[in-house]
Structures are given as structure tokens and as C-alpha cells.
Design a protein around this motif. Structure first.
Motif, PDB file in Angstrom:
ATOM      1  N   ILE A  16      30.933-142.197  43.876  1.00 12.86           N
ATOM      2  CA  ILE A  16      31.739-141.069  44.335  1.00 12.86           C
ATOM      3  C   ILE A  16      31.254-140.668  45.726  1.00 12.86           C
ATOM      4  O   ILE A  16      30.044-140.556  45.949  1.00 12.86           O
ATOM      5  N   PRO A  17      32.164-140.460  46.689  1.00 11.80           N
ATOM      6  CA  PRO A  17      31.727-140.077  48.043  1.00 11.80           C
ATOM      7  C   PRO A  17      30.937-138.769  48.039  1.00 11.80           C
ATOM      8  O   PRO A  17      31.333-137.799  47.385  1.00 11.80           O
ATOM      9  N   VAL A  18      29.824-138.768  48.766  1.00 14.81           N
ATOM     10  CA  VAL A  18      28.944-137.597  48.819  1.00 14.81           C
ATOM     11  C   VAL A  18      28.959-137.029  50.237  1.00 14.81           C
ATOM     12  O   VAL A  18      28.737-137.756  51.210  1.00 14.81           O
ATOM     13  N   TYR A  19      29.214-135.728  50.343  1.00 18.96           N
ATOM     14  CA  TYR A  19      29.240-135.027  51.620  1.00 18.96           C
ATOM     15  C   TYR A  19      28.134-133.964  51.596  1.00 18.96           C
ATOM     16  O   TYR A  19      27.659-133.571  50.530  1.00 18.96           O
ATOM     17  N   VAL A  20      27.736-133.500  52.776  1.00 20.74           N
ATOM     18  CA  VAL A  20      26.691-132.493  52.848  1.00 20.74           C
ATOM     19  C   VAL A  20      27.106-131.367  53.793  1.00 20.74           C
ATOM     20  O   VAL A  20      27.715-131.622  54.844  1.00 20.74           O
ATOM     21  N   PHE A  21      26.836-130.157  53.379  1.00 22.02           N
ATOM     22  CA  PHE A  21      27.027-128.982  54.226  1.00 22.02           C
ATOM     23  C   PHE A  21      25.659-128.392  54.510  1.00 22.02           C
ATOM     24  O   PHE A  21      24.988-127.871  53.610  1.00 22.02           O
ATOM     25  N   PHE A  71      28.463-131.892  57.607  1.00 22.79           N
ATOM     26  CA  PHE A  71      29.053-130.677  58.140  1.00 22.79           C
ATOM     27  C   PHE A  71      27.944-129.641  58.293  1.00 22.79           C
ATOM     28  O   PHE A  71      27.037-129.566  57.470  1.00 22.79           O
ATOM     29  N   MET A  72      28.021-128.854  59.357  1.00 26.73           N
ATOM     30  CA  MET A  72      26.944-127.914  59.657  1.00 26.73           C
ATOM     31  C   MET A  72      27.514-126.525  59.926  1.00 26.73           C
ATOM     32  O   MET A  72      28.622-126.388  60.459  1.00 26.73           O
ATOM     33  N   LEU A  76      13.291-135.349  68.254  1.00 24.43           N
ATOM     34  CA  LEU A  76      14.668-134.879  68.335  1.00 24.43           C
ATOM     35  C   LEU A  76      15.026-133.956  67.177  1.00 24.43           C
ATOM     36  O   LEU A  76      14.759-134.268  66.014  1.00 24.43           O
ATOM     37  N   THR A  77      15.622-132.824  67.517  1.00 18.86           N
ATOM     38  CA  THR A  77      16.227-131.921  66.537  1.00 18.86           C
ATOM     39  C   THR A  77      17.587-131.495  67.084  1.00 18.86           C
ATOM     40  O   THR A  77      17.673-131.003  68.206  1.00 18.86           O
ATOM     41  N   PHE A  78      18.634-131.715  66.309  1.00 17.57           N
ATOM     42  CA  PHE A  78      19.996-131.400  66.735  1.00 17.57           C
ATOM     43  C   PHE A  78      20.379-129.981  66.368  1.00 17.57           C
ATOM     44  O   PHE A  78      20.047-129.485  65.287  1.00 17.57           O
ATOM     45  N   THR A  79      21.106-129.313  67.265  1.00 19.57           N
ATOM     46  CA  THR A  79      21.882-128.141  66.892  1.00 19.57           C
ATOM     47  C   THR A  79      23.228-128.646  66.377  1.00 19.57           C
ATOM     48  O   THR A  79      23.540-129.833  66.461  1.00 19.57           O
ATOM     49  N   ALA A  80      24.024-127.748  65.838  1.00 18.87           N
ATOM     50  CA  ALA A  80      25.327-128.166  65.313  1.00 18.87           C
ATOM     51  C   ALA A  80      26.206-128.744  66.421  1.00 18.87           C
ATOM     52  O   ALA A  80      26.861-129.779  66.235  1.00 18.87           O
ATOM     53  N   GLU A  81      26.228-128.100  67.581  1.00 16.73           N
ATOM     54  CA  GLU A  81      27.060-128.572  68.687  1.00 16.73           C
ATOM     55  C   GLU A  81      26.567-129.927  69.205  1.00 16.73           C
ATOM     56  O   GLU A  81      27.370-130.822  69.493  1.00 16.73           O
ATOM     57  N   GLU A  82      25.255-130.087  69.320  1.00 12.77           N
ATOM     58  CA  GLU A  82      24.710-131.366  69.787  1.00 12.77           C
ATOM     59  C   GLU A  82      25.001-132.481  68.784  1.00 12.77           C
ATOM     60  O   GLU A  82      25.333-133.607  69.166  1.00 12.77           O
ATOM     61  N   ALA A  83      24.880-132.160  67.505  1.00 14.82           N
ATOM     62  CA  ALA A  83      25.160-133.162  66.488  1.00 14.82           C
ATOM     63  C   ALA A  83      26.629-133.588  66.537  1.00 14.82           C
ATOM     64  O   ALA A  83      26.946-134.772  66.341  1.00 14.82           O
ATOM     65  N   ASP A  95      30.291-134.043  61.496  1.00 12.39           N
ATOM     66  CA  ASP A  95      31.733-134.291  61.415  1.00 12.39           C
ATOM     67  C   ASP A  95      32.547-133.015  61.429  1.00 12.39           C
ATOM     68  O   ASP A  95      33.775-133.071  61.341  1.00 12.39           O
ATOM     69  N   GLY A  96      31.875-131.882  61.508  1.00 13.68           N
ATOM     70  CA  GLY A  96      32.611-130.637  61.575  1.00 13.68           C
ATOM     71  C   GLY A  96      31.697-129.437  61.409  1.00 13.68           C
ATOM     72  O   GLY A  96      30.676-129.508  60.728  1.00 13.68           O
ATOM     73  N   ILE A  97      32.057-128.333  62.066  1.00 14.62           N
ATOM     74  CA  ILE A  97      31.308-127.082  61.966  1.00 14.62           C
ATOM     75  C   ILE A  97      32.101-126.113  61.106  1.00 14.62           C
ATOM     76  O   ILE A  97      33.282-125.861  61.355  1.00 14.62           O
ATOM     77  N   ALA A  98      31.456-125.579  60.077  1.00 14.72           N
ATOM     78  CA  ALA A  98      32.128-124.679  59.142  1.00 14.72           C
ATOM     79  C   ALA A  98      31.191-123.541  58.782  1.00 14.72           C
ATOM     80  O   ALA A  98      29.984-123.603  59.014  1.00 14.72           O
ATOM     81  N   GLU A  99      31.755-122.493  58.201  1.00 13.67           N
ATOM     82  CA  GLU A  99      30.973-121.325  57.813  1.00 13.67           C
ATOM     83  C   GLU A  99      30.789-121.210  56.311  1.00 13.67           C
ATOM     84  O   GLU A  99      30.086-120.312  55.847  1.00 13.67           O
ATOM     85  N   SER A 100      31.428-122.077  55.548  1.00 15.56           N
ATOM     86  CA  SER A 100      31.307-122.005  54.090  1.00 15.56           C
ATOM     87  C   SER A 100      31.674-123.348  53.482  1.00 15.56           C
ATOM     88  O   SER A 100      32.304-124.195  54.140  1.00 15.56           O
TER      89      SER A 100
END
Length: 461
Positions: free
Chosen positions: A89-94, A114-115, A195-202, A209-214
Motif C-alpha cells: 500500500i502506498p505510504v505518504y508522510v506529513f 509533505f511538510m 544539510l537540513t531542509f526547510t519546507a520551501e527548500e525541500a 511534494d507539497g506544503i500543508a497545514e493538516s
């Protein structure tokens, strides 16, 4: 007649409504959520494994990991990573704020990342508990895992006119830069920094693959599941207990108790505390592994046969020969194999890291057990609990006592079981005795054959 038609019409309408409801329920997407909001350890590993299995059993369409962690144990993170990569089953991460170190490795294994705005991911350098960087061999292993995980997602095919090029979906060099501060990537990271990414840099470099709040925004906006049902994994006290019992440090302590308990039980008369401690430790060691599907019946049987061979070596064939060596080997093999996820003798899915971890866990317990036996043997009889499994003859006075010299040839009765040491009654007095050959049951008549080290050596009449 009209009443009959009305009844049939209502029945057809009701059937249609039931059918439409069934079709609507089937059209809903099923999303299974697993929360990781703590350090990555054996308990977290159990959470994820159980969650992935449950998601598959209910037929979920997607799995979403809600992640917020500063990292944790490398071996547990590696097991979680592997389970995610090969999950059907495809696994995604927030990423809800943090995906540092082991969290970055787990995130990298997911199909899409997603961050939350303001979240960060990276800083995967392996460190000791003190916070200092581990030796390079550990960094090298972590680099290879990060690189391999990024490569596992493959490449995109880009067509420009007649030219076709292939580009990594997630650049493996960027994944390595999260571990190695010597890697330089133009316009991204200079040498000397990890290296450490911020959401925008990532987002810019293909690691988000996308910035979300929930999680709802991730599911509806990015995954496209506007009509969905959400099921969350609910950990229980049993999961937490299993995580504690299967911690490598605690497992080493259990092995120490098993080895020490068997040794001291064989040195003392009767059945007492050492055997009880060894049995309880063995149950605590094998039970969670059996529940998790790691320890198989034949692996546990190997350990039991090993214990039996050691007992035979001590009581039937005194000395240290084939039975003793074979018993020790079988005990160690049984303990090690119980930690590996093999199927009978098929070890193709067992990694070298898992094998090394299992061997180190068992050998740590064995070595500590032997060291503890030596230390405790020197302390027995002096104070506390160990007085109950010791002989209390005053050796300093006993050596000079003429009584012992007159006991040779005297007869008496075994007051306790002599295995090989215990207590004997001789002419109304209680003495510390040792069986000359084998062991002697309580109540049997004995004769003194010699005395040595303030103890009488006896044989069965």
C-alpha cells in the motif's frame, strides 16, 4: 390492488436507496494514519509494523504517517524504512515540524513527502548518546542507507524535443549531504555543514511534494481523496510492553540473568531462587519474540536442548566435554536465531546488520553473565540474599579443627540433596558435604571418604 402496487413501489425505492448507499460507501477512499511523535526506538518500530499490517487487513487505499521526531535508534529506523519501501500500500508522510536524523531516513522511504510550513528535515549524522558524532564506519553505513533510499524511488523521464534525459526523483547526493558535512552541492550546501531542509527548500530541490497545514489538507488537496474515511492506529499497553521487552539492552540483561541463574542453581542444593530467576528471564526473553513472529518453536527448542546438555555434562559426565560444549553452543544459537526474522533456515531476508546486532546483543549478555558469576561467587555468603545459597563453615577455624580428621570412615545421612554440595548429618552434627561422585539424594546413607577445604567428601553406602 393499488395497495399492493404501493407496497412494491416502496420496496423498490428502499432497495435503490440501500444500493446507492453501498455504492457511495465503496466509492470512499480509506486512509490509514500512523502517528510517530516520539523518538524512534523499538516501540516505534512495533507501532509502524502493526499499523502497516492492520492497514492491509482492512484494505486501506493509502497510509499516511504523521511524523514529528528528533530521531532515535538507527537499527529501528532502518527496519521501519525497509517496511515502508516494500509495503504493497502506498505510504505518504506529513512532517509536522521535525524529521531529524532517523526521522529523515523514514521520510525518505515514503512515496511522497509533505511538510508543514516552518518544518525541517535532515541532520542525519549518526551520533552517540553524548551528542558526539560516531566513527566514520557508522557514518558510511548511514550515507549508504540514505543514498539507497533515495535511489529506490527511481528516475523521471524528461523529453526535450528529440532529447531524452533521466533525472532522479530524489537526488541521492542530497540525501548523503544530510549525513556527510564534506559534501558540496552548488547553490545548496557548502563543505563543513550538514544539510537540513526547510519546507520551501525541500520543495525547490524535490524533497517535498507539497506544503500543508493538516493531514486533512494533505489527503484532500494533494492525494485527491475528497471523500475518505480515516482510521488511526491506536497503540495499547501491550505494544509498549513489547517494545520495552525487546529493547537490546534489556534483552542483554535477561540473558545475563538466564546464564547466571542456571549457573548458581547448579551450584546450590534444591530448587530455589536462581532457577526461578532464570525461568522468568527466559520467558520474558522468548515470549515477546514469539508474539512478534521472530522466535520460532524450533529456535526455542534449541535453547532448551542446550540447557539439558549442560545439565547432563555436569551431573552425568563430570568434566567439560562434548555435551557441555554442544549445550553452550545450542543455547547461544537459539538465543541469536530468536532475534532474526528468518523462516526456518531461510536467511535471505536477514541483513548483515540484523545478524550483527543479534550476535552483539547475545554475546553482551553472555559476557556480562560470566563476569557477574565470577564477581557474585566471591560475594556469596558474606551478606544479604546470597547467604541463603552458601555454606557457612568458618574455614579459618575449620582447618585447625581435629574433629574433621576423625570423620574419615564415619557414616551418616544426607541432610539435603548434594549436587554436588550440600549438608550431611554425621554423629548428630551437621557438616558441609560434597558428593565424591555424581549427586546424592536427601535421606540417603553416606560414608566419609576424605576431608578437604573444611568440607567432608562422602559417597553412597
Amino acid at each position: 390492488m393499488s395497495l399492493r402496487f404501493k407496497f412494491i413501489g416502496c420496496l423498490l425505492l428502499f432497495s435503490e436507496l440501500v444500493f446507492l448507499q453501498a455504492v457511495q460507501s465503496q466509492s470512499q477512499f480509506s486512509v490509514y494514519q500512523i502517528d510517530i511523535r516520539k523518538d524512534i526506538d523499538r516501540t516505534t518500530q512495533i507501532y509502524v509494523n502493526r499499523g502497516l499490517a492492520e492497514a492491509q487487513s482492512i484494505g486501506a487505499d493509502a497510509i499516511l504517517i504523521h511524523l514529528n521526531t528528533y530521531g532515535g535508534l538507527l537499527d529501528s529506523a532502518d527496519s521501519i524504512r525497509t517496511a515502508i519501501l516494500y509495503n504493497p500500500i502506498p505510504v505518504y508522510v506529513f512532517i509536522d515540524n521535525n524529521a531529524a536524523s532517523a526521522g529523515a531516513l523514514i521520510s525518505l522511504a515514503c512515496r511522497q513527502i509533505f511538510m508543514r510550513k516552518g518544518a525541517s528535515m535532515g541532520a542525519a549524522t549518526v551520533v552517540h548518546q553524548t551528542g558526539e558524532a560516531a566513527p566514520d564506519k557508522y557514518q558510511s553505513y548511514m550515507r549508504s542507507m540514505m543514498r539507497a533510499t533515495a535511489e529506490a524511488h527511481g528516475k523521471d523521464t524528461l523529453i526535450h524535443g528529440k532529447d531524452t534525459t533521466f533525472r532522479w526523483k530524489r537526488d541521492p547526493l542530497i540525501a548523503e549531504a544530510m549525513v556527510d558535512n564534506q559534501i558540496v552541492i552548488p547553490n545548496l550546501i557548502d563543505s563543513g555543514r550538514t544539510l537540513t531542509f526547510t519546507a520551501e527548500e525541500a520543495m525547490k530541490w524535490g524533497y517535498c511534494d507539497g506544503i500543508a497545514e493538516s493531514t486533512d489538507e494533505v489527503i484532500t488537496h494533494y492525494l485527491g481523496y475528497n471523500d475518505y474515511t480515516l482510521t488511526s492506529f491506536q497503540p495499547t499497553w501491550l505494544h509498549n510492553l513489547l517494545g520495552f521487552l525487546t529493547n537490546p539492552v534489556f534483552q542483554s540483561i535477561l540473558i545475563l540473568i538466564i546464564i547466571g541463574g542456571i549457573y548458581f542453581e547448579l551450584q546450590t542444593p534444591g530448587i530455589g531462587f536462581p532457577l526461578a530467576a532464570a525461568v522468568i528471564a527466559a520467558l520474558l526473553y522468548f515470549s515477546p519474540l514469539y508474539i512478534e513472529g521472530l522466535a520460532q518453536n524450533w529456535e526455542i527448542l534449541l535453547f532448551v536442548v542446550g540447557v539439558i546438555l549442560v545439565v547432563i555434562e555436569i551431573f552425568v559426565f563430570p568434566g567439560f566435554g562434548v555435551f557441555g560444549i554442544g549445550g553452550i553452543v545450542l543455547m547461544i544459537v537459539g538465543l541469536v536465531l530468536s532475534l532474526l526474522d528468518n523462516i526456518v533456515f531461510d536467511f535471505k531476508d536477514v541483513s548483515g546488520a540484523d545478524s550483527g546486532k543479534a550476535v552483539m546483543t547475545v554475546m553482551s549478555g553472555v559476557i556480562l553473565g560470566m563476569a557477574s558469576m565470577i564477581w557474585l561467587s566471591s560475594r556469596i555468603g558474606k551478606k544479604g540474599l546470597f547467604r541463603r545459597i552458601s555454606l557457612h563453615t568458618d574455614l579459618e577455624n575449620a582447618f585447625s579443627s581435629p574433629v574433621l580428621t576423625r570423620l574419615t570412615g564415619k557414616t551418616g545421612i544426607a541432610h539435603t540433596v548434594l549436587r554436588p554440595s550440600g549438608k550431611v548429618w554425621i554423629e548428630g552434627e551437621l557438616y558441609d558435604g560434597i558428593a565424591e561422585v555424581g549427586f546424592i539424594e536427601k535421606g540417603m546413607q553416606v560414608r566419609v571418604v576424605r576431608f578437604e577445604n573444611a568440607q567432608v567428601y562422602v559417597e553412597i553406602i
